[in-house]
Scaffold this motif. Structure first.
Motif, PDB file in Angstrom:
ATOM      1  N   LEU A 175     -43.004  21.407  -8.667  1.00  0.00           N
ATOM      2  CA  LEU A 175     -44.071  22.345  -8.288  1.00  0.00           C
ATOM      3  C   LEU A 175     -43.662  23.784  -8.610  1.00  0.00           C
ATOM      4  CD1 LEU A 175     -45.369  20.937  -4.867  1.00  0.00           C
ATOM      5  CD2 LEU A 175     -46.555  20.917  -7.070  1.00  0.00           C
ATOM      6  N   GLY A 176     -42.358  24.051  -8.543  1.00  0.00           N
ATOM      7  CA  GLY A 176     -41.867  25.393  -8.818  1.00  0.00           C
ATOM      8  C   GLY A 176     -41.450  25.608 -10.266  1.00  0.00           C
ATOM      9  N   GLY A 177     -41.680  24.612 -11.120  1.00  0.00           N
ATOM     10  CA  GLY A 177     -41.320  24.761 -12.525  1.00  0.00           C
ATOM     11  C   GLY A 177     -39.895  24.356 -12.840  1.00  0.00           C
ATOM     12  N   GLY A 178     -39.222  23.703 -11.888  1.00  0.00           N
ATOM     13  CA  GLY A 178     -37.841  23.263 -12.087  1.00  0.00           C
ATOM     14  C   GLY A 178     -37.769  21.764 -12.336  1.00  0.00           C
ATOM     15  N   LYS A 179     -36.577  21.316 -12.709  1.00  0.00           N
ATOM     16  CA  LYS A 179     -36.340  19.891 -12.929  1.00  0.00           C
ATOM     17  C   LYS A 179     -35.188  19.439 -12.032  1.00  0.00           C
ATOM     18  CE  LYS A 179     -37.754  19.968 -17.796  1.00  0.00           C
ATOM     19  NZ  LYS A 179     -37.260  19.976 -19.190  1.00  0.00           N
ATOM     20  N   ALA A 180     -35.444  18.391 -11.269  1.00  0.00           N
ATOM     21  CA  ALA A 180     -34.406  17.811 -10.423  1.00  0.00           C
ATOM     22  C   ALA A 180     -34.113  16.395 -10.887  1.00  0.00           C
ATOM     23  CB  ALA A 180     -34.851  17.791  -8.962  1.00  0.00           C
ATOM     24  N   ALA A 181     -32.895  15.947 -10.660  1.00  0.00           N
ATOM     25  CA  ALA A 181     -32.531  14.543 -10.840  1.00  0.00           C
ATOM     26  C   ALA A 181     -31.797  14.085  -9.588  1.00  0.00           C
ATOM     27  CB  ALA A 181     -31.659  14.361 -12.084  1.00  0.00           C
ATOM     28  N   ILE A 182     -31.847  12.778  -9.346  1.00  0.00           N
ATOM     29  CA  ILE A 182     -31.295  12.216  -8.117  1.00  0.00           C
ATOM     30  C   ILE A 182     -30.209  11.212  -8.469  1.00  0.00           C
ATOM     31  CG2 ILE A 182     -31.878  11.086  -5.932  1.00  0.00           C
ATOM     32  CD1 ILE A 182     -33.464  13.724  -6.644  1.00  0.00           C
ATOM     33  N   ILE A 183     -29.137  11.237  -7.710  1.00  0.00           N
ATOM     34  CA  ILE A 183     -28.083  10.235  -7.848  1.00  0.00           C
ATOM     35  C   ILE A 183     -27.979   9.478  -6.528  1.00  0.00           C
ATOM     36  CG2 ILE A 183     -25.608   9.854  -8.188  1.00  0.00           C
ATOM     37  CD1 ILE A 183     -25.592  12.404  -9.925  1.00  0.00           C
ATOM     38  N   MET A 184     -28.115   8.177  -6.601  1.00  0.00           N
ATOM     39  CA  MET A 184     -28.011   7.378  -5.382  1.00  0.00           C
ATOM     40  C   MET A 184     -27.370   6.026  -5.712  1.00  0.00           C
ATOM     41  SD  MET A 184     -31.857   5.847  -4.653  1.00  0.00           S
ATOM     42  CE  MET A 184     -32.726   7.400  -4.566  1.00  0.00           C
ATOM     43  N   GLN A 185     -26.933   5.359  -4.667  1.00  0.00           N
ATOM     44  CA  GLN A 185     -26.395   4.014  -4.831  1.00  0.00           C
ATOM     45  C   GLN A 185     -27.529   3.009  -4.597  1.00  0.00           C
ATOM     46  OE1 GLN A 185     -23.253   1.570  -2.258  1.00  0.00           O
ATOM     47  NE2 GLN A 185     -22.320   3.366  -3.200  1.00  0.00           N
ATOM     48  N   SER A 186     -27.465   1.878  -5.269  1.00  0.00           N
ATOM     49  CA  SER A 186     -28.525   0.884  -5.116  1.00  0.00           C
ATOM     50  C   SER A 186     -28.730   0.498  -3.655  1.00  0.00           C
ATOM     51  CB  SER A 186     -28.208  -0.360  -5.952  1.00  0.00           C
ATOM     52  OG  SER A 186     -26.916  -0.849  -5.664  1.00  0.00           O
ATOM     53  N   THR A 187     -27.680   0.529  -2.873  1.00  0.00           N
ATOM     54  CA  THR A 187     -27.759   0.155  -1.466  1.00  0.00           C
ATOM     55  C   THR A 187     -28.795   0.974  -0.709  1.00  0.00           C
ATOM     56  OG1 THR A 187     -25.406  -0.249  -1.654  1.00  0.00           O
ATOM     57  CG2 THR A 187     -26.324  -0.262   0.559  1.00  0.00           C
ATOM     58  N   GLY A 188     -29.055   2.202  -1.153  1.00  0.00           N
ATOM     59  CA  GLY A 188     -29.984   3.078  -0.441  1.00  0.00           C
ATOM     60  C   GLY A 188     -31.393   3.096  -0.999  1.00  0.00           C
ATOM     61  N   ILE A 189     -31.676   2.230  -1.968  1.00  0.00           N
ATOM     62  CA  ILE A 189     -33.004   2.256  -2.595  1.00  0.00           C
ATOM     63  C   ILE A 189     -34.101   2.058  -1.558  1.00  0.00           C
ATOM     64  CG2 ILE A 189     -34.543   0.970  -4.141  1.00  0.00           C
ATOM     65  CD1 ILE A 189     -32.049   0.453  -5.923  1.00  0.00           C
ATOM     66  N   GLY A 190     -33.853   1.154  -0.634  1.00  0.00           N
ATOM     67  CA  GLY A 190     -34.873   0.870   0.377  1.00  0.00           C
ATOM     68  C   GLY A 190     -35.264   2.097   1.177  1.00  0.00           C
ATOM     69  N   ASN A 191     -34.334   3.028   1.330  1.00  0.00           N
ATOM     70  CA  ASN A 191     -34.647   4.244   2.084  1.00  0.00           C
ATOM     71  C   ASN A 191     -35.664   5.123   1.372  1.00  0.00           C
ATOM     72  OD1 ASN A 191     -32.735   3.427   3.913  1.00  0.00           O
ATOM     73  ND2 ASN A 191     -31.133   4.818   3.208  1.00  0.00           N
ATOM     74  N   ALA A 192     -35.812   4.926   0.083  1.00  0.00           N
ATOM     75  CA  ALA A 192     -36.618   5.852  -0.711  1.00  0.00           C
ATOM     76  C   ALA A 192     -37.985   5.291  -1.105  1.00  0.00           C
ATOM     77  CB  ALA A 192     -35.860   6.252  -1.977  1.00  0.00           C
ATOM     78  N   ILE A 193     -38.258   4.044  -0.754  1.00  0.00           N
ATOM     79  CA  ILE A 193     -39.489   3.417  -1.250  1.00  0.00           C
ATOM     80  C   ILE A 193     -40.736   4.208  -0.850  1.00  0.00           C
ATOM     81  CG2 ILE A 193     -40.971   1.377  -1.061  1.00  0.00           C
ATOM     82  CD1 ILE A 193     -38.585   0.828  -2.777  1.00  0.00           C
ATOM     83  N   ASN A 194     -40.783   4.667   0.398  1.00  0.00           N
ATOM     84  CA  ASN A 194     -41.989   5.372   0.850  1.00  0.00           C
ATOM     85  C   ASN A 194     -42.216   6.665   0.077  1.00  0.00           C
ATOM     86  OD1 ASN A 194     -44.247   5.905   2.471  1.00  0.00           O
ATOM     87  ND2 ASN A 194     -43.029   7.210   3.809  1.00  0.00           N
ATOM     88  N   THR A 195     -41.141   7.409  -0.175  1.00  0.00           N
ATOM     89  CA  THR A 195     -41.345   8.662  -0.910  1.00  0.00           C
ATOM     90  C   THR A 195     -41.501   8.414  -2.414  1.00  0.00           C
ATOM     91  OG1 THR A 195     -38.960   9.099  -0.885  1.00  0.00           O
ATOM     92  CG2 THR A 195     -40.282  10.145   0.816  1.00  0.00           C
ATOM     93  N   PHE A 196     -41.026   7.270  -2.901  1.00  0.00           N
ATOM     94  CA  PHE A 196     -41.348   6.900  -4.286  1.00  0.00           C
ATOM     95  C   PHE A 196     -42.872   6.844  -4.479  1.00  0.00           C
ATOM     96  CE2 PHE A 196     -37.340   4.262  -5.635  1.00  0.00           C
ATOM     97  CZ  PHE A 196     -36.623   5.429  -5.745  1.00  0.00           C
TER      98      PHE A 196
END
Lengths: 200, 175
Positions: B67-88
């Motif tokens: 939204l601010g014109g920037g680019k972000a990338a995320i590093i996570m372990q597969s174990t935490g994928i479930g934590n992110a499903i809703n915000t995906f």
């Protein structure tokens, strides 16, 4: 001026005050009444409102991403209390970055109006103190606003204090009502970027 | 088998691909396999490296950055994928670019069964969430895969998961 008929703070009037003459201010809102408050204060087509209608708890991190991407702007987040409870971990994350240009205003009515009026974890004497959570995460400005007399200083701090700033407005449970608006996230994204960056 | 004998520094290659793609925000959940990638990003003055309290914060950070014109990338372990499903889901609904580098547990010689449910099903969860998936099985492919995934994410407005095999990262040793 900022009081509801029950004598407690009127959230919508406070949001109108916060956004008065601030048409160039980018605003992220959380879900439910906070989004309608922003529409009431501006209008449904205002390009610098990005209203979330899902991903509860996510608004503070959108604010952080925006704040880091645009250090020349203030990043302002408006959200409800249960949204803030779900996003509490983000207060720790934001505390590791200490973005001076991020401000979050929570409107804490102690109930979950949108989902049936259930009691929120912020309710009553044993309710969690959200500003206390922000203080524990070492945010330099973190306090609760209960009376009308405190509103102007809170608005000043949301825009002018070195952040991150966290203001928890304890507000009336009276629901000021929903507003007609789009829920099209791609549309809101595109018009936000167009207004802020000049490109979609 | 020669491809597994890559003498270069795949972690540096990944960092350089992120840097070359204009990524300036790295949200990461601490992870041993991606340790050197994270450290290169921390040491890059052009990047804000942000330790996340939970994986769900990553897509939100990416959305705010965009939204601010920037680019972000995320590093996570597969174990935490479930934590992110809703915000995906927000990534899909709003068509935000969201590049996720995944440390893929149970991909090669896993020693901890607690890491296998999310590891084995992780790519499927990504696909169900509307993300595209890429896989890095050999160190020599790491940099160009991340560069290609970044281009795809930022040009198409999609979520992209790049899964790094333990064959590349090394296998965590248990007694």
């Amino acid at each position: 001026m900022y009081l509801e008929t029950d004598g407690r703070l009127a959230r919508r009037e406070i949001v109108k005050r916060i956004l008065k003459d601030r048409d160039d201010q980018p605003v992220i809102t959380g879900l439910s009444i906070a989004s309608y408050d922003s529409v009431a204060a501006r209008d449904a087509e205002h390009p610098l409102n990005f209203n979330m209608h899902g991903a509860l708890g996510g608004a503070p991190m959108l604010g952080l991403g925006l704040a880091i991407a645009r250090p020349d702007k203030r990043a302002l987040v408006l959200m409800g209390d249960f949204d803030a409870v779900m996003g509490m971990r983000a207060m720790a994350t934001i505390g590791t970055q200490m973005p001076t240009n991020l401000a979050i205003a929570v409107f804490d009515n102690a109930i979950c109006s949108e989902t049936g009026g259930q009691t929120s974890p912020t309710a009553g004497q044993t309710g969690i103190d959200l500003a206390g959570v922000a203080r524990a995460a070492k945010w330099p400005v973190a306090r609760t606003v209960v009376t009308e007399d405190e509103v102007e200083q809170a608005v000043d701090d949301l825009y002018g204090a070195e952040g991150p700033v966290f203001i928890n407005f304890k507000v009336s449970g009276i629901n000021p009502g929903s507003m007609k608006k789009t829920r099209d996230g791609a549309l809101m994204k595109l018009r936000f970027r167009k207004a802020l960056l000049g490109e979609a | 088998m020669a491809r597994t004998q890559y003498e270069g520094d795949w972690s540096k290659d990944v960092h350089d691909a992120l840097d070359g793609s204009g990524v300036t925000q790295i949200g990461y959940v601490p992870d041993g396999g991606m340790k050197n990638v994270i450290n290169y990003c921390i040491d890059n003055p052009k990047m804000s490296a942000i330790p996340l309290a939970s994986e769900e914060e990553g897509p939100c950070l990416a959305a705010g950055a965009w939204l601010g014109g920037g680019k972000a990338a995320i590093i996570m372990q597969s174990t935490g994928i479930g934590n992110a499903i809703n915000t995906f889901s927000m990534i899909e609904v709003c068509q935000f670019p969201c590049l996720v580098l995944v440390s893929h547990r149970s991909s090669w010689g896993e020693g901890n069964r607690w890491q296998t449910p999310m590891g084995q099903r992780g790519p499927d969860y990504f696909k169900m969430a509307g993300f595209h998936t890429h896989f890095v099985e050999h160190g020599i492919d790491a940099g160009e895969t991340v560069a290609a995934a970044a281009a795809q994410a930022y040009n198409t407005g999609n979520g992209i998961g790049v899964f790094f095999s333990q064959r590349v990262m090394g296998v965590k040793k248990f007694l």
